[in-house]
Design an enzyme around this catalytic site. Structure first.
Site, PDB file in Angstrom:
ATOM      1  N   ILE A 188       0.940  -1.266   0.085  1.00  0.00           N
ATOM      2  CA  ILE A 188      -0.007  -0.054  -0.133  1.00  0.00           C
ATOM      3  C   ILE A 188       0.667   1.192  -0.102  1.00  0.00           C
ATOM      4  O   ILE A 188       1.614   1.530   0.965  1.00  0.00           O
ATOM      5  CB  ILE A 188      -0.768   0.033   1.226  1.00  0.00           C
ATOM      6  CG1 ILE A 188      -1.825  -1.202   1.284  1.00  0.00           C
ATOM      7  CG2 ILE A 188      -1.719   1.225   1.262  1.00  0.00           C
ATOM      8  CD1 ILE A 188      -2.480  -1.372   2.496  1.00  0.00           C
ATOM      9  N   GLU A 201       1.513   4.351   1.145  1.00  0.00           N
ATOM     10  CA  GLU A 201       0.763   5.235   2.098  1.00  0.00           C
ATOM     11  C   GLU A 201       0.883   6.728   1.676  1.00  0.00           C
ATOM     12  O   GLU A 201       0.197   7.371   1.822  1.00  0.00           O
ATOM     13  CB  GLU A 201       1.376   5.087   3.542  1.00  0.00           C
ATOM     14  CG  GLU A 201       0.968   3.744   4.151  1.00  0.00           C
ATOM     15  CD  GLU A 201       2.053   2.599   3.587  1.00  0.00           C
ATOM     16  OE1 GLU A 201       2.014   1.545   4.425  1.00  0.00           O
ATOM     17  OE2 GLU A 201       2.876   3.044   2.855  1.00  0.00           O
ATOM     18  N   ASP A 214     -21.587  27.244 -24.612  1.00  0.00           N
ATOM     19  CA  ASP A 214     -22.631  28.393 -24.990  1.00  0.00           C
ATOM     20  C   ASP A 214     -22.014  29.486 -25.757  1.00  0.00           C
ATOM     21  O   ASP A 214     -21.096  29.658 -25.500  1.00  0.00           O
ATOM     22  CB  ASP A 214     -23.326  28.971 -23.428  1.00  0.00           C
ATOM     23  CG  ASP A 214     -24.213  30.065 -23.670  1.00  0.00           C
ATOM     24  OD1 ASP A 214     -25.429  29.722 -24.426  1.00  0.00           O
ATOM     25  OD2 ASP A 214     -23.741  31.349 -23.418  1.00  0.00           O
ATOM     26  N   GLU A 237      10.531  -4.230  -2.998  1.00  0.00           N
ATOM     27  CA  GLU A 237      10.398  -4.878  -1.673  1.00  0.00           C
ATOM     28  C   GLU A 237       9.799  -6.246  -1.818  1.00  0.00           C
ATOM     29  O   GLU A 237      10.114  -7.336  -1.140  1.00  0.00           O
ATOM     30  CB  GLU A 237       9.757  -3.931  -0.821  1.00  0.00           C
ATOM     31  CG  GLU A 237      10.545  -2.483  -0.611  1.00  0.00           C
ATOM     32  CD  GLU A 237       9.665  -1.416  -0.289  1.00  0.00           C
ATOM     33  OE1 GLU A 237       8.351  -1.586   0.120  1.00  0.00           O
ATOM     34  OE2 GLU A 237       9.946  -0.323  -0.340  1.00  0.00           O
ATOM     35  N   ASN A 247       9.309   3.238   2.536  1.00  0.00           N
ATOM     36  CA  ASN A 247       8.038   3.688   2.076  1.00  0.00           C
ATOM     37  C   ASN A 247       7.655   5.435   2.642  1.00  0.00           C
ATOM     38  O   ASN A 247       6.958   6.193   1.803  1.00  0.00           O
ATOM     39  CB  ASN A 247       6.873   2.825   2.423  1.00  0.00           C
ATOM     40  CG  ASN A 247       6.864   1.561   1.774  1.00  0.00           C
ATOM     41  OD1 ASN A 247       7.599   1.318   0.740  1.00  0.00           O
ATOM     42  ND2 ASN A 247       5.847   0.684   1.908  1.00  0.00           N
TER      43      ASN A 247
END
Length: 886
Positions: free
Chosen positions: A283, A285, A327, A697, A722
């Protein structure tokens, strides 16, 4: 539903049991107020604060981050746990605040219903709160009045309204109570009714109220806003997909290592511990924090370029834009009626330059071969025509904080500005002795205005519809004059004729003025346009080169719209569709495909605009809708990106939008799209960097478990990599400049999102190569009799160095990122130095040795580390080119 514009006045009065002279009684008005409710726009049922908060908490990424935080706390890594929780707070609060702001859109519609209005009750004219107006009330309308409800006109006297905020049309709309219609007609063509939120610009009228509150056209727009729910932005979709990929990666890493450990008879508790660490390692982080920083920087950059973006996700969504549905009035054009061409009665033709209502411009004599600039004050016939046109007006030009605006009829305003371009000012002329002795205001029956001025001689001036004035001219000239009128009309212009009677000897009452009009001399014709903004043509060109289709959406006539589209360089400008055609085709098979092909949509309603946006989105397009009026609000709210004009835009348009242009430049939209593309590029870069580092890793540890080797790095080393080493360089990637071809690429397809085969291939390739080298390096150290702690420290340091070098493979989509362009990204240079310094402290500072369980490494080992890192970097670069993993 009753269509009161199709009824005669007597039928409408009978329907509401009302009386033109007496109006409603006070007692009856109170009963109807109780029955129909107040004349207000209902507020959207707002979600509570807790509901909004839950809406932002209840998503995959948040659950993933919370799980990571719990795991970190469970492992005793309090600092990491706190850092991840901060990321959760940022992610949740950003969405929470954005949704809270969005609820203001309906509130601003309330301002369209004005506070007071004049009505007839019990036979007397009285002023009441607009909220108390009920169906059947008789409105008394005068020049300058805001109109507080939809109503069927009963009597009109030279009455006109400005409806541009509701219909998008620039010109004042002539109203006539005597008009009736047998068939359905578009909103902008209903001459016998008035609408809430518009204003009377000339004359006076009486009208019976037919709809109030949410039943009015403004109320229907409110319904469209409350009913539409924004879909997920492209970034939301990508992050959701990324979250799922992260979960799969984390579970796979954890389960694979656990199974491998069990099969190789490793200690079960240790394998559980390593599995949890690998799941956390999978994950990234830092990603929520880096995403927030990248998007926030994009918001600041866009603000510097005059584009205020309300939400972080909208910043990136701009970069995915494949269609700009714009527009016309006030966005592509100035919404300021301007004289662009003049043909004199002699046939001489002139072009006039200038920007909207700014009283500056040049005059060019136009013929088939050349355009020659002239001094209009030295051309007697041209000067005389312009002077008389400017004198036969009632409008006033005013400067307000550097912006010019017209008070009064826009067509009159065009002549006022034209006069000021050669130094003619009606008020100054009158102050200098020129005396107006008679005036016959413009009337929708007569279709002209007459004034008589007395100076050195008495002059009658007439200005109005060309066909009417030509009928009043000398019979021998009529055929030629019609040709001049047709010439300007064929250019998509509104044509106004100017004539005069010099040395006028007649009377000054209306009958005498009309009798004298059989002798007029037509001085010339003025072609009036709502001109394109000066930057639009170049911006449209850049957008189309970037593969972005521009579609014009307007309430104007198809021919006028197509001419403007051609002038600004719109592709397929001749391919038009009207609102009536949309109404006939919507819901039928092939409707969406037809909308994709059309470039210009004319005579459209607010509902039509929303239908167009929805059809384009259903075809998979990312739609940016621009606008400035109330009529644009539903489409602004329904588009992927709603873009409102900040200077001339209504508050409703601004509140309904995702982005506001503080300079009203269409070109700013293209600049913002470029910035959005840069942001997406940079998001891909840092996501690729973070995931590649995590893969290194995972691969290294997985191989060690498979081959029954000791752990090559320790859990704290993973967390340090990390949360400390990788974060600063990843954040610095947010500052990468645009790559050279960024506005030459086609809009990205769904296959080019964050999670695709090439993205995964690049991450896996990078992670596997560097991971294999790390595993090999660790084995080399163990085979050469280095102690385990030393080998782990050196492998940990190799990973840090190799991952920092990997940034050069990431910062360029193609090619290697170690070149002179790195000097443009000073934050990246600083981040790399910072990360190197932090890694050195982890290796050589005694306190860090004790905390991280590391030890100092020798100079020779550093040489091997840099050589191995350089080799892995070059291998990744070569494979990236070989497999074209951009």
């Amino acid at each position: 539903m009753e269509k009161f514009y199709q009824q005669k006045t007597e039928e409408t009065l009978k329907h509401f049991e009302s009386d033109r002279k007496q109006g409603l009684s006070g007692k009856e008005a109170d009963k109807r107020l109780e029955k129909y409710g107040e004349n207000t726009i209902q507020q959207q049922e707002s979600l509570s604060v807790w509901e909004l908060l839950w809406h932002n908490l209840n998503n995959l990424i948040v659950y993933l981050l919370l799980a990571a935080a719990l795991l970190s706390f469970a492992m005793g890594e309090t600092v990491e746990g706190i850092a991840v929780l901060i990321a959760v707070v940022i992610a949740v609060m950003t969405g929470f605040i954005t949704e809270l702001r969005a609820q203001k859109s309906i509130d601003s519609l309330q301002s369209m219903i004005y506070t007071t209005a004049k009505v007839i009750r019990d036979g007397e004219v009285m002023e009441i709160e607009s909220a108390k107006i009920v169906p059947g009330d008789i409105l008394v309308l005068e020049e300058g009045d805001a109109i507080a409800a939809d109503a069927r006109l009963l009597e009109t006297s030279n009455f006109a309204c400005i409806e541009s905020a509701l219909t998008g049309e620039s010109e004042a709309v002539e109203k006539d109570a005597r008009e009736t219609y047998e068939e359905d007609v578009p909103l902008g063509d209903r001459r016998n009714v008035v609408f809430a939120g518009t204003a009377a610009t000339r004359g006076n009228a009486y009208a019976v109220v037919t709809e109030t509150g949410m039943k009015t056209e403004v109320g229907k727009i409110s319904d469209m806003l409350t009913g539409d729910k924004k879909r997920q932005t492209p970034l939301d979709i990508e992050l959701d997909k990324l979250g799922k990929a992260i979960i799969i990666a984390a579970l796979f890493a954890a389960v694979a290592v656990l199974v491998a450990g069990i099969l190789t008879n490793q200690p079960f508790v240790e394998m559980i511990h390593i599995s949890i660490i690998l799941a956390v390692a999978a994950i990234p982080e830092a990603m929520p924090a880096v995403s927030t920083i990248t998007l926030s920087r994009g918001m600041r950059t866009m603000a510097e370029h005059k584009a205020l973006v309300k939400s972080l996700s909208a910043v990136e969504t701009l970069g995915a834009t494949s269609i700009i549905a714009s527009d016309k009035t006030g966005t592509l054009t100035e919404n300021q009626m301007t004289v662009a061409e003049i043909i004199l009665g002699s046939g001489e033709m002139f072009k006039v330059t200038g920007n909207g209502y700014e009283p500056n411009g040049k005059f060019y004599k136009a013929d088939s071969e050349d355009e020659t600039e002239i001094d209009a004050t030295n051309h007697d016939a041209l000067q005389g025509m312009i002077e008389n046109g400017a004198l036969c007006t009632t409008a006033t030009l005013r400067e307000n904080e550097g912006q010019y605006e017209i008070l009064g009829d826009p067509t009159d305003g065009a002549f006022v500005v034209l006069g000021q371009k050669i130094g003619i000012d009606r008020q100054k002329e009158q102050d200098s002795g020129l005396k107006k002795i008679a005036e016959m205001p413009f009337d929708s029956d007569n279709k002209y205005m007459v004034t008589v001025y007395e100076g050195e001689q008495r002059t009658l001036i007439i200005k109005g519809a060309p066909d009417v004035l030509i009928d009043l001219a000398d019979a021998t000239e009529k055929e030629q004059l019609h040709e001049y009128n047709d010439t300007l009309a064929s250019h998509g212009q509104r044509v106004i004729a100017v004539g005069c009677i010099k040395d006028y000897q007649g009377g000054t009452d209306e009958a005498e003025l009309k009798a004298a009009l059989q002798e007029i001399k037509i001085q010339g014709f003025a072609g009036i346009v709502d001109p394109p903004r000066t930057d639009v043509k170049e911006a449209v060109k850049v957008a189309q080169e970037a593969g972005i289709r521009v579609k014009m959406i307007t309430g104007d006539h198809p021919k006028t719209a197509s001419m403007i589209a051609k002038e600004i360089g719109l592709k397929d400008h001749e391919n038009t569709m009207t609102g009536r055609e949309i109404d006939e085709l919507v819901g039928q098979e092939g409707f969406n495909e037809k909308i994709e092909e059309v470039a210009v949509f004319a005579r459209v309603s607010p509902k039509n605009k929303l239908q167009l946006v929805e059809a384009l989105r259903e075809e998979g397009d990312i739609v940016s809708m621009t606008g400035d009026g109330v009529n644009d609000a539903p489409a602004l709210n329904g588009a992927d990106i709603g873009i409102a004009m900040g200077i001339r835009g209504t508050e409703v348009a601004k509140e309904s939008s995702d982005m506001i242009l503080t300079d009203d430049r269409f070109g700013t939209i293209v600049d913002a799209i470029k910035e959005g593309r840069i942001i997406f590029d940079n998001i891909k870069k840092y996501v690729s960097f973070l995931f590649s580092c995590n893969m290194v890793e995972i691969v290294t540890i997985f191989l060690s478990v498979i081959f029954l080797m000791p752990m090559p790095i320790q859990p704290l080393h993973i967390l340090f990599l990390n949360l400390v080493i990788d974060i600063a360089p990843a954040m610095a990637l947010a500052f990468e400049a645009a790559e050279d071809d960024i506005m030459k690429r086609q809009p990205r397809s769904k296959a080019d999102g964050l999670v695709n085969k090439r993205f995964l291939g690049r991450i896996i390739l990078s992670g596997v190569v560097i991971g294999l080298v790390a595993f090999g390096f660790f084995n080399f150290l163990m085979l050469t009799d280095h102690e385990l702690l030393y080998a782990q420290t050196a492998t940990f340091t190799f990973m840090a160095v190799a991952q920092l070098m990997h940034i050069f493979n990431v910062r360029k989509s193609s090619g290697f990122g170690l070149d002179k362009t790195i000097l443009k990204n000073k934050p990246l240079m600083g981040a790399l130095l910072l990360s190197v310094g932090l890694q050195l402290s982890a290796v050589y500072v005694p306190f860090m040795n004790e905390l991280l369980d590391t030890m100092p490494i020798q100079a020779g080992t550093w040489g091997i580390i840099f050589a191995a890192a350089a080799i892995s970097t070059l291998i990744v670069m070569g494979l990236k080119k070989l497999f074209q993993l951009k």
